[in-house]
Motif scaffolding. Structure first.
Motif, PDB file in Angstrom:
ATOM      1  N   LYS A  96       0.789  -1.296   0.021  1.00 18.91           N
ATOM      2  CA  LYS A  96       0.041  -0.088  -0.159  1.00 18.91           C
ATOM      3  C   LYS A  96       0.757   1.419   0.013  1.00 18.91           C
ATOM      4  N   LYS A 155      -1.366  -1.103 -10.136  1.00 19.99           N
ATOM      5  CA  LYS A 155      -1.849  -0.613 -11.455  1.00 19.99           C
ATOM      6  C   LYS A 155      -0.896  -0.627 -12.486  1.00 19.99           C
ATOM      7  N   LYS A 211      -0.866  -6.772  -5.985  1.00 24.39           N
ATOM      8  CA  LYS A 211      -1.720  -6.635  -7.150  1.00 24.39           C
ATOM      9  C   LYS A 211      -1.464  -4.779  -7.320  1.00 24.39           C
ATOM     10  N   TRP A 267      -5.474  -2.672 -12.993  1.00 15.70           N
ATOM     11  CA  TRP A 267      -5.089  -3.254 -11.686  1.00 15.70           C
ATOM     12  C   TRP A 267      -5.012  -4.858 -12.097  1.00 15.70           C
ATOM     13  N   GLY A 271       0.395   2.142  -3.730  1.00 11.39           N
ATOM     14  CA  GLY A 271      -0.884   2.916  -3.658  1.00 11.39           C
ATOM     15  C   GLY A 271      -1.717   2.232  -2.634  1.00 11.39           C
ATOM     16  N   GLU A 272      -2.738   2.843  -2.162  1.00 14.70           N
ATOM     17  CA  GLU A 272      -3.857   2.493  -1.362  1.00 14.70           C
ATOM     18  C   GLU A 272      -4.529   1.255  -1.822  1.00 14.70           C
ATOM     19  N   GLU A 273      -4.937   0.923  -3.050  1.00 17.19           N
ATOM     20  CA  GLU A 273      -5.811  -0.059  -3.625  1.00 17.19           C
ATOM     21  C   GLU A 273      -4.919  -1.294  -3.817  1.00 17.19           C
ATOM     22  N   ALA A 274      -3.591  -1.140  -3.599  1.00 17.66           N
ATOM     23  CA  ALA A 274      -2.791  -2.271  -3.569  1.00 17.66           C
ATOM     24  C   ALA A 274      -3.199  -3.326  -2.798  1.00 17.66           C
ATOM     25  N   GLU A 275      -2.856  -4.818  -3.190  1.00 13.27           N
ATOM     26  CA  GLU A 275      -3.014  -5.892  -2.424  1.00 13.27           C
ATOM     27  C   GLU A 275      -2.001  -6.964  -2.497  1.00 13.27           C
TER      28      GLU A 275
END
Ligand code: DAH
Length: 330
Positions: free
Chosen positions: A233, A263, A261, A268, A237-241
């Motif tokens: 994250k 971008k 995960k 993504w 970035g915040e949406e990473a997993e």
């Protein structure tokens, strides 16, 4: 004596006032011949010396020398002044823009290393280093990779003289740190590793890894996954997993492949970026840690992989060709 001194005085005054109106190099040369030349006026004063008494000779001689020095000095000064003019423009044009100094920049891999180090530092990891020329014990045996293990095949490693090798993984630093300090441990080790891979878009015989090691009284897969999750994250970035896929490494049990995960070109996607697991108790035995008292997790991430994904670089070879046109984009 008086006559001699007066003559010298007059000579000096005339010479100095004359040189001030000299405004060409040729004119200056004529002046030099007239005053300082071997048949010049200064030499011409010499015969007068014979009329000077013995006692007075030193004083007159001194004066003679002073005049000579003054004339020579005036000559040099004028010469410099004239060559200044002779260039017909100021020698230093402060309005010229000049040649721009090329500014260098950090290599994209160095930058990535700094960024990754910063993220893990904020999570309390310190930075450790180990040698790139390693012994087989630290690269293999201590990591539970026995003598007959296929990973030790000479075709897959750079062995050097004296039973040593270019390390093939930064996991070596786990061992070196645990040999050196008592637990608890919380380190990352970033550095080069070497494997005789054929170069292509995704393989290079030298690349970088980021190793992590955490040893504490109680450590679980949850700690490992949440640490890598925080990293993902913070870095992507915040949406990473993060996702783990079961796997095997000789020095961890259980072991997993790490996917993140992130971008890529606006989409993504899951990408494999390393391996991880809980430190195998056999490894603790090797370094003399009490495996009843201590548990640990470890991970190894590929730096080039991370940099290539983050900056959209399609070919690993571009990173190491030292082509400034490519490198200055980052
Ligand atoms: N050293 C492994 C490699 O180069 C990567 C790795 C896997 C490191 C699991 C670890 C780990 O610390 O726990 O393929």
């Amino acid at each position: 004596m008086q006559k001699m001194l007066e003559t010298l005085e007059k000579l000096q005054n005339e010479a100095i006032s004359e040189i001030e109106s000299v405004d060409t190099i040729d004119g200056l040369e004529s002046w030099r011949i007239a005053y300082l030349g071997s048949k010049g006026r200064l030499k011409g004063v010499m015969p007068l010396m014979k009329d000077v008494s013995r006692e007075e000779k030193p004083a007159v001689g001194k004066r003679l020398n002073e005049v000579k020095k003054a004339l020579e000095g005036a000559f040099e000064t004028r010469k410099n002044g004239l060559s200044f003019v002779a260039t017909s423009r100021p020698p230093l044009d402060i309005t010229e823009t000049g040649d721009p100094t090329a500014l260098g920049r950090r290599h994209v891999i160095s930058r990535t290393i700094d960024e990754i180090t910063q993220v893990f530092s904020r999570m309390g990891f310190s930075v450790a280093y180990g040698p790139e020329v390693e012994d087989e014990y630290h690269n293999f045996n201590a990591l539970n990779i026995p003598d007959d293990h296929p990973a030790r095949d000479p075709i897959d490693n750079f062995f050097v003289d004296g039973g040593r090798m270019l390390r093939s993984q930064t996991s070596t630093v786990q061992i070196r740190v645990m040999e050196a300090v008592e637990p608890p441990v919380k380190i990352i080790a970033i550095g080069r590793v070497y494997r005789p891979d054929t170069h292509d878009a995704t393989h290079f015989s030298m690349f970088h890894q980021c190793e992590g090691l955490f040893v504490a009284p109680k450590v679980s897969m949850v700690d490992l996954k949440s640490t890598l999750f925080q990293f993902a994250k913070a870095y992507f970035g915040e949406e990473a997993e993060v996702r783990f896929r079961p796997s095997f490494f000789p020095f961890t049990e259980p072991s997993a492949e790490v996917d993140m995960k992130m971008k890529i070109k606006g989409k993504w996607q899951w990408v494999e970026i390393g391996g991880c697991g809980l430190v195998d108790p056999d490894v603790f035995d090797q370094v003399g840690y009490d495996n009843e008292k201590w548990q640990g997790f470890a991970f190894g991430l590929g730096i080039e992989r991370i940099a290539m994904l983050k900056y959209g670089i399609q070919d690993i070879r571009w990173l190491f060709e030292n082509d400034a046109r490519f490198l200055r984009q980052f």
